[in-house]
Write an enzyme that holds these catalytic residues in place. Structure first.
Site, mmCIF file in Angstrom:
data_model
loop_
_atom_site.group_PDB
_atom_site.id
_atom_site.type_symbol
_atom_site.label_atom_id
_atom_site.label_comp_id
_atom_site.label_asym_id
_atom_site.label_seq_id
_atom_site.Cartn_x
_atom_site.Cartn_y
_atom_site.Cartn_z
ATOM 1 N N HIS A 176 24.205 32.957 8.152
ATOM 2 C CA HIS A 176 23.748 33.367 6.820
ATOM 3 C C HIS A 176 24.406 34.682 6.389
ATOM 4 C CE1 HIS A 176 20.382 30.561 7.890
ATOM 5 N NE2 HIS A 176 20.638 30.185 6.657
ATOM 6 N N HIS B 49 28.982 32.081 3.980
ATOM 7 C CA HIS B 49 28.124 30.944 3.648
ATOM 8 C C HIS B 49 27.856 30.908 2.146
ATOM 9 C CE1 HIS B 49 24.741 28.208 3.485
ATOM 10 N NE2 HIS B 49 23.933 29.179 3.085
ATOM 11 N N ASP C 172 23.488 23.857 -0.262
ATOM 12 C CA ASP C 172 23.063 24.720 0.846
ATOM 13 C C ASP C 172 23.073 23.968 2.175
ATOM 14 O OD1 ASP C 172 22.209 27.162 1.884
ATOM 15 O OD2 ASP C 172 20.090 26.689 1.612
#
Length: 212
Positions: A33, A37, A195
């Site tokens: 994260h 990303h 995502d």
């Protein structure tokens, strides 16, 4: 920014500064994260728009498209590298602040607007009308909260219902307000899909993300 003419909404210099500060607000030492990303799902969102011809098919308003791309960029801003369940189980201060509800997602979008409103150079909304700002802010909050995996089945069901309506050639007559609400559901589905899109990539790319 140029593909969708966001210059009609956001001044470029402030947008550029906000991008840099947002990237800096991610923790690069987090294996997954981090700002890479965020860049990855932003790029994936662009591909979805292009390959799916989404603008033509859904007639999104420009501010809505701007909303989902800004959300992609900031959706994990300040991510600490642990998940919501860990924060709950350890009684972390973030868990207390957000009452155990979408803890990280609430933090990401809250921290994003703190940056925007506390740093004049990053205030990408300073020059837009108040009503437009309220719409984009509301949309960004909805998009970022939609990345909470606890809502996954809600968006799967929404997608199934939409596909069923298309198959049955069911045409809805929606008011402007209902159109915006429907569009927001699509934007939420879009950011959630990007995502978790690693498995849709070429295997070598997927494998690299999986290791992280």
């Amino acid at each position: 920014y140029n593909t969708f003419n966001f210059g009609e909404i956001l001044k470029y210099k402030k947008f550029e500064k906000w991008c840099q500060n947002t990237a800096d607000g991610y923790i690069r030492s987090n294996y997954y994260h981090n700002d890479l990303h965020a860049a990855d799902i932003t790029q994936t969102c662009l591909l979805y728009f292009k390959l799916g011809d989404l603008q033509k098919k859904h007639n999104f308003y420009k501010y809505e498209i701007c909303t989902v791309f800004l959300s992609c960029m900031c959706h994990d801003y300040h991510h600490p590298g642990v998940n919501n369940n860990f924060l709950k189980e350890t009684n972390d201060k973030l868990s207390i602040r957000y009452n155990d509800a979408s803890i990280l997602e609430n933090m990401h979008i809250s921290a994003t607007f703190k940056l925007i409103l506390s740093n004049k150079d990053c205030n990408i909304f300073e020059d837009i009308e108040k009503e437009l700002y309220k719409k984009i802010r509301k949309g960004m909050i909805s998009c970022v909260l939609a990345t909470d995996m606890t809502f996954h089945n809600i968006y799967v069901d929404f997608l199934k219902n939409e596909l069923k309506s298309i198959k049955e050639n069911h045409i809805e007559n929606l008011s402007d307000k209902n159109i915006e609400e429907k569009h927001q559901k699509y934007l939420n589905l879009l950011i959630h899909s990007t995502d978790i899109s690693n498995p849709t990539k070429l295997f070598d790319i997927y494998f690299e993300w999986a290791k992280l």
